[in-house]
Design an enzyme around this catalytic site. Sequence first.
Site, short mmCIF file in Angstrom:
data_model
loop_
_atom_site.label_atom_id
_atom_site.label_comp_id
_atom_site.label_asym_id
_atom_site.label_seq_id
_atom_site.Cartn_x
_atom_site.Cartn_y
_atom_site.Cartn_z
N HIS A 1 6.79 -3.77 -2.29
CA HIS A 1 6.13 -4.29 -3.48
C HIS A 1 6.75 -3.74 -4.76
CE1 HIS A 1 3.22 -6.44 -5.66
NE2 HIS A 1 2.16 -6.21 -4.92
N SER A 2 7.48 -2.64 -4.69
CA SER A 2 8.17 -2.14 -5.88
C SER A 2 9.35 -3.03 -6.25
CB SER A 2 8.66 -0.71 -5.66
OG SER A 2 9.59 -0.66 -4.59
#
Length: 455
Positions: free
Chosen positions: A136-137
């Site tokens: 998700h980063s």
Amino acid sequence: MKALSPIDQVFLWLEKRQQPMHVGGLQLFSFPDDAPDDYVAQLADQLREQTIVTAPFDRRLGNRFGQPVWVEDEQLDLEHHFRFEALPTPGRIRELLAFVSAEHSHLMDRERPLWEFHLIEGFQERQFAVYTKVHHSLVDGVSAMRLFQRMLSQDPEQRDMPPIWSLPERSRNHGDSDGPSMWRNVAHLLGESGKQLGTVPAVSKALLRTVNRARKNPAYDSIFHAPRCVLNGKITGSRRFAAQSYCLKRIRAVCTAFGTTVNDVVMTMCATALRTYLMNQDALPEKPLVAMVPVSLRTDDSSGGNQVGIILASLGTHLNDAGERLRYIHDDVKTAKERYATMSPEEILNYTALLLAPASFNLLTGLAPKWQTFNVVISNVPGPKEPSYWNGARLEGMYPVSIAMDRIALNMTLTSYCDQVEFGLIGCRRTLPSLQRMLDYLEEGLTELEQAAGL
């Protein structure tokens, strides 16, 4: 070399063994009509030749002056990221979901680019599957969906189409989207919310109105004090994934009968499924459950700009009648949208960040387990509206695989594709046993609404 934003760093801080922070997707394809029986093996050979890796898939984490940065991985090993695998016999949907459940439980190696692409054969007759996961980063749910749609075509005759890791680069920054994902609003509070001080007066007034309403309405009070629930215990690192498609025409018929939106109906389906699941465990709270829900605030057909807000919606799980539950949810969501109608995008972002402050604090520290702002996440990510193909293989279904977290053991994410609504449920195996039964309960929820509508 590019520094990670404060928002993206939060997803790295939140990650631990029992809390992987990657998002994913499962796609089902049918062979092209003229494809040989070894079509998937031939496709795997073709994909191994796609050695040009473009952003953001060519980036790994680095460190500069003690701060995380994205750097190009000059020793990228494609065999580590692209994996050709076969399901065990008999290759049913059960074996496929078990495979995704296991793979989604595993952390990724931070010394390498944070993504994996699994090409899966042995699934039913003349079908195959693709499971992709990305940290998700690196991307959010909306960005991941857009990347996947760029891999597809509406032309069944088109060939030589690249995989997701080899798409031509665009000028936009990675992770950009029309609006924040649900977790980005949490991260915003922790990373950047102090930058927009000009929004404080309007945000404060809106928050005060919300608090005053909560004091006067006991049902609404649950939005600030979500009930204690088995959904909100500590979780393990093991996941269970369940997925199924539902007919969009059936859902729209209910919308027409009740004068609501598709999102209202699918939220009611989720509420009914949760109510039944918890009742069967003798664990349904007296107060209604609360969901964190991203909602579109767009009033036109434009595509640019930030017009997404996050609401805390009471799910009406204390009501016995499905029709009453739908009206209850519709009114609650409508009120939240009306509140946002008078606010700027920056004010909306800061308002939702403040609403989620207790959850944000607890996610990072775990020091306030009684601050239960919401019980479950329900998210809807728009998908392709037309039949889509990848190198002639028809896309039959696409199911989002999201994130479960400590004290938020269940995530119910759905997407639309053609005339289907595709549900993907991800949860902790220990906290939520027999999670797959919720698929039946979702169907029962839709049937109850059809009966209430006289359909």
